[in-house]
Design a protein around this motif. Sequence first.
Motif, PDB file in Angstrom:
ATOM      1  N   ALA A 239       0.846  -1.193   0.000  1.00 36.88           N
ATOM      2  CA  ALA A 239       0.000   0.000   0.000  1.00 36.88           C
ATOM      3  C   ALA A 239       0.877   1.236   0.000  1.00 36.88           C
ATOM      4  O   ALA A 239       1.824   1.336   0.782  1.00 36.88           O
ATOM      5  CB  ALA A 239      -0.921  -0.006   1.218  1.00 36.88           C
ATOM      6  N   GLU A 240       0.561   2.169  -0.882  1.00 33.75           N
ATOM      7  CA  GLU A 240       1.312   3.426  -0.982  1.00 33.75           C
ATOM      8  C   GLU A 240       0.339   4.593  -0.879  1.00 33.75           C
ATOM      9  O   GLU A 240      -0.618   4.670  -1.650  1.00 33.75           O
ATOM     10  CB  GLU A 240       2.071   3.501  -2.300  1.00 33.75           C
ATOM     11  CG  GLU A 240       2.875   4.769  -2.478  1.00 33.75           C
ATOM     12  CD  GLU A 240       3.634   4.811  -3.797  1.00 33.75           C
ATOM     13  OE1 GLU A 240       4.408   5.766  -4.014  1.00 33.75           O
ATOM     14  OE2 GLU A 240       3.448   3.886  -4.619  1.00 33.75           O
ATOM     15  N   PRO A 241       0.546   5.518   0.079  1.00 39.70           N
ATOM     16  CA  PRO A 241      -0.380   6.649   0.201  1.00 39.70           C
ATOM     17  C   PRO A 241      -0.264   7.586  -1.001  1.00 39.70           C
ATOM     18  O   PRO A 241       0.840   7.895  -1.448  1.00 39.70           O
ATOM     19  CB  PRO A 241       0.074   7.337   1.491  1.00 39.70           C
ATOM     20  CG  PRO A 241       1.517   6.959   1.625  1.00 39.70           C
ATOM     21  CD  PRO A 241       1.651   5.590   1.043  1.00 39.70           C
ATOM     22  N   VAL A 242      -1.408   8.027  -1.509  1.00 37.79           N
ATOM     23  CA  VAL A 242      -1.380   8.891  -2.703  1.00 37.79           C
ATOM     24  C   VAL A 242      -2.088  10.220  -2.496  1.00 37.79           C
ATOM     25  O   VAL A 242      -1.784  11.188  -3.186  1.00 37.79           O
ATOM     26  CB  VAL A 242      -1.977   8.166  -3.930  1.00 37.79           C
ATOM     27  CG1 VAL A 242      -1.079   7.024  -4.358  1.00 37.79           C
ATOM     28  CG2 VAL A 242      -3.392   7.662  -3.658  1.00 37.79           C
ATOM     29  N   SER A 243      -3.058  10.305  -1.590  1.00 34.17           N
ATOM     30  CA  SER A 243      -3.730  11.582  -1.398  1.00 34.17           C
ATOM     31  C   SER A 243      -4.486  11.603  -0.079  1.00 34.17           C
ATOM     32  O   SER A 243      -4.777  10.570   0.514  1.00 34.17           O
ATOM     33  CB  SER A 243      -4.705  11.872  -2.551  1.00 34.17           C
ATOM     34  OG  SER A 243      -5.786  10.963  -2.539  1.00 34.17           O
ATOM     35  N   LEU A 244      -4.774  12.828   0.364  1.00 37.56           N
ATOM     36  CA  LEU A 244      -5.617  13.053   1.537  1.00 37.56           C
ATOM     37  C   LEU A 244      -6.844  13.825   1.084  1.00 37.56           C
ATOM     38  O   LEU A 244      -6.723  14.846   0.399  1.00 37.56           O
ATOM     39  CB  LEU A 244      -4.861  13.862   2.592  1.00 37.56           C
ATOM     40  CG  LEU A 244      -5.715  14.436   3.742  1.00 37.56           C
ATOM     41  CD1 LEU A 244      -6.152  13.317   4.675  1.00 37.56           C
ATOM     42  CD2 LEU A 244      -4.957  15.511   4.502  1.00 37.56           C
ATOM     43  N   HIS A 245      -8.035  13.352   1.438  1.00 35.92           N
ATOM     44  CA  HIS A 245      -9.263  14.068   1.101  1.00 35.92           C
ATOM     45  C   HIS A 245      -9.825  14.705   2.359  1.00 35.92           C
ATOM     46  O   HIS A 245      -9.981  14.046   3.393  1.00 35.92           O
ATOM     47  CB  HIS A 245     -10.302  13.132   0.492  1.00 35.92           C
ATOM     48  CG  HIS A 245     -11.574  13.841   0.110  1.00 35.92           C
ATOM     49  ND1 HIS A 245     -11.664  14.640  -1.000  1.00 35.92           N
ATOM     50  CD2 HIS A 245     -12.786  13.891   0.729  1.00 35.92           C
ATOM     51  CE1 HIS A 245     -12.877  15.151  -1.082  1.00 35.92           C
ATOM     52  NE2 HIS A 245     -13.579  14.711  -0.043  1.00 35.92           N
ATOM     53  N   ILE A 246     -10.144  15.988   2.261  1.00 30.33           N
ATOM     54  CA  ILE A 246     -10.701  16.741   3.373  1.00 30.33           C
ATOM     55  C   ILE A 246     -12.188  16.972   3.131  1.00 30.33           C
ATOM     56  O   ILE A 246     -12.588  17.504   2.091  1.00 30.33           O
ATOM     57  CB  ILE A 246     -10.005  18.110   3.528  1.00 30.33           C
ATOM     58  CG1 ILE A 246      -8.521  17.927   3.858  1.00 30.33           C
ATOM     59  CG2 ILE A 246     -10.683  18.939   4.607  1.00 30.33           C
ATOM     60  CD1 ILE A 246      -8.267  17.253   5.169  1.00 30.33           C
ATOM     61  N   ASP A 247     -12.996  16.527   4.083  1.00 33.99           N
ATOM     62  CA  ASP A 247     -14.431  16.817   4.087  1.00 33.99           C
ATOM     63  C   ASP A 247     -14.705  17.678   5.313  1.00 33.99           C
ATOM     64  O   ASP A 247     -14.625  17.202   6.443  1.00 33.99           O
ATOM     65  CB  ASP A 247     -15.243  15.523   4.147  1.00 33.99           C
ATOM     66  CG  ASP A 247     -16.749  15.764   4.148  1.00 33.99           C
ATOM     67  OD1 ASP A 247     -17.170  16.933   4.288  1.00 33.99           O
ATOM     68  OD2 ASP A 247     -17.506  14.783   4.021  1.00 33.99           O
ATOM     69  N   PRO A 248     -15.028  18.973   5.132  1.00 34.62           N
ATOM     70  CA  PRO A 248     -15.145  19.874   6.284  1.00 34.62           C
ATOM     71  C   PRO A 248     -16.320  19.581   7.203  1.00 34.62           C
ATOM     72  O   PRO A 248     -16.387  20.133   8.308  1.00 34.62           O
ATOM     73  CB  PRO A 248     -15.286  21.254   5.631  1.00 34.62           C
ATOM     74  CG  PRO A 248     -15.790  20.989   4.264  1.00 34.62           C
ATOM     75  CD  PRO A 248     -15.224  19.669   3.856  1.00 34.62           C
ATOM     76  N   GLY A 249     -17.249  18.742   6.762  1.00 35.60           N
ATOM     77  CA  GLY A 249     -18.392  18.418   7.615  1.00 35.60           C
ATOM     78  C   GLY A 249     -19.523  19.408   7.527  1.00 35.60           C
ATOM     79  O   GLY A 249     -20.487  19.343   8.297  1.00 35.60           O
ATOM     80  N   THR A 250     -19.435  20.332   6.595  1.00 38.78           N
ATOM     81  CA  THR A 250     -20.486  21.321   6.370  1.00 38.78           C
ATOM     82  C   THR A 250     -20.389  21.838   4.940  1.00 38.78           C
ATOM     83  O   THR A 250     -19.286  21.902   4.362  1.00 38.78           O
ATOM     84  CB  THR A 250     -20.380  22.504   7.354  1.00 38.78           C
ATOM     85  OG1 THR A 250     -21.345  23.511   6.989  1.00 38.78           O
ATOM     86  CG2 THR A 250     -18.992  23.129   7.322  1.00 38.78           C
ATOM     87  N   GLU A 251     -21.534  22.229   4.376  1.00 39.81           N
ATOM     88  CA  GLU A 251     -21.524  22.828   3.039  1.00 39.81           C
ATOM     89  C   GLU A 251     -21.073  24.276   3.098  1.00 39.81           C
ATOM     90  O   GLU A 251     -20.713  24.855   2.057  1.00 39.81           O
ATOM     91  CB  GLU A 251     -22.918  22.727   2.416  1.00 39.81           C
ATOM     92  CG  GLU A 251     -23.366  21.298   2.134  1.00 39.81           C
ATOM     93  CD  GLU A 251     -24.737  21.242   1.490  1.00 39.81           C
ATOM     94  OE1 GLU A 251     -25.380  22.325   1.364  1.00 39.81           O
ATOM     95  OE2 GLU A 251     -25.174  20.135   1.133  1.00 39.81           O
TER      96      GLU A 251
END
Length: 342
Positions: A239-251
């Motif tokens: 497994a190789e890390p490729v990205s981080l996704h940020i979901d702020p928890g609000t629109e």
Amino acid sequence: MRKVTGRITASVTATLVLAGLPASAYAIGPGGTGKGGSETDSSGAGQIHAETKVQTTVNGRTSTAKTGTLYSADSNWTPPACWYEPAFSPKELKKSVGNLRKYNPFGLGNMVADMYDGYYKDGKPYEDYNLDKQGEGMFWAGVVNPNREDDPEATSCDKAPFWVDKADTPDEPLALSPEILAEYAYDELPVPGTEIEAAPAGKSTVNLPTWIWLNKAKFKKVSVTASLPGTGLSATTTAEPVSLHIDPGTEDADTFPASGNCRINADGSIGEAYAKGKSKDTPPCGVNFLRATDASAAYELKATITWKISWTSTTGEGDDLPDGTYGSTQDVTVQEIQSINR
């Protein structure tokens, strides 16, 4: 090496007896010692267990601190819940059946043992448990992926234990293979948690970007090798890390970049640590909250790492597997400042 102990177990049932054939729902196997044996449980029925002999190492080591389990980015794919593998020799099989008679409530132990004897001893289709072939092959049986014992598919390897000559490959899709070993190793990949670093820490501020980053020391390639001892068969899943996704928890928020996908830097870090004097800069990875949180609530900021997965094997086979994801959520409180001097 670590030995996992997946098993298939069930109580003796009328369905099994009426079927007239052994079923791995009432599984025969060598037990934890690999020498044959039966157990009893609180249900009051004698049981014989088949346990996997597959062993795993992580980056060549026999143990690791496993902090999380990857989830497949492909919702239609999961590692196998069970498979068939060489479980026991003719002598082990015969001993396991004999052990059924030691626990015999209402005569069920003898009844089931007689049924197995009819199948493996009296020429239907085997003769005397294939004792004359001792050392020339093994009986294969279904075993459960110990990470997926609660998966409904864990009971799908329900064929009676079957004979396979040494060096032969059984004509069975779920027979242990380099690919199945690789898929099992996928389940064993130890991935670090994704608790992010953020600035400002604690409370964020409306319309003032929050910088987000992750320590480079955590996010490196990791490999798990799954092998079947005595066969030379193994597969290594990486497994190789490729990205981080940020979901702020609000629109009511903007992410940086707009997609929310922060790239992995060349040194393995993610984003950039905040430094004094950068309050007016746009962070390479971050979020700008547009509305304050309520007094009684916080935004649930989720950070999810995507890992690219591939495998190789001692047979020369190899390929990619679906990307894996692992994330964590943390609460963020956002305060309102009526006037911001930028």
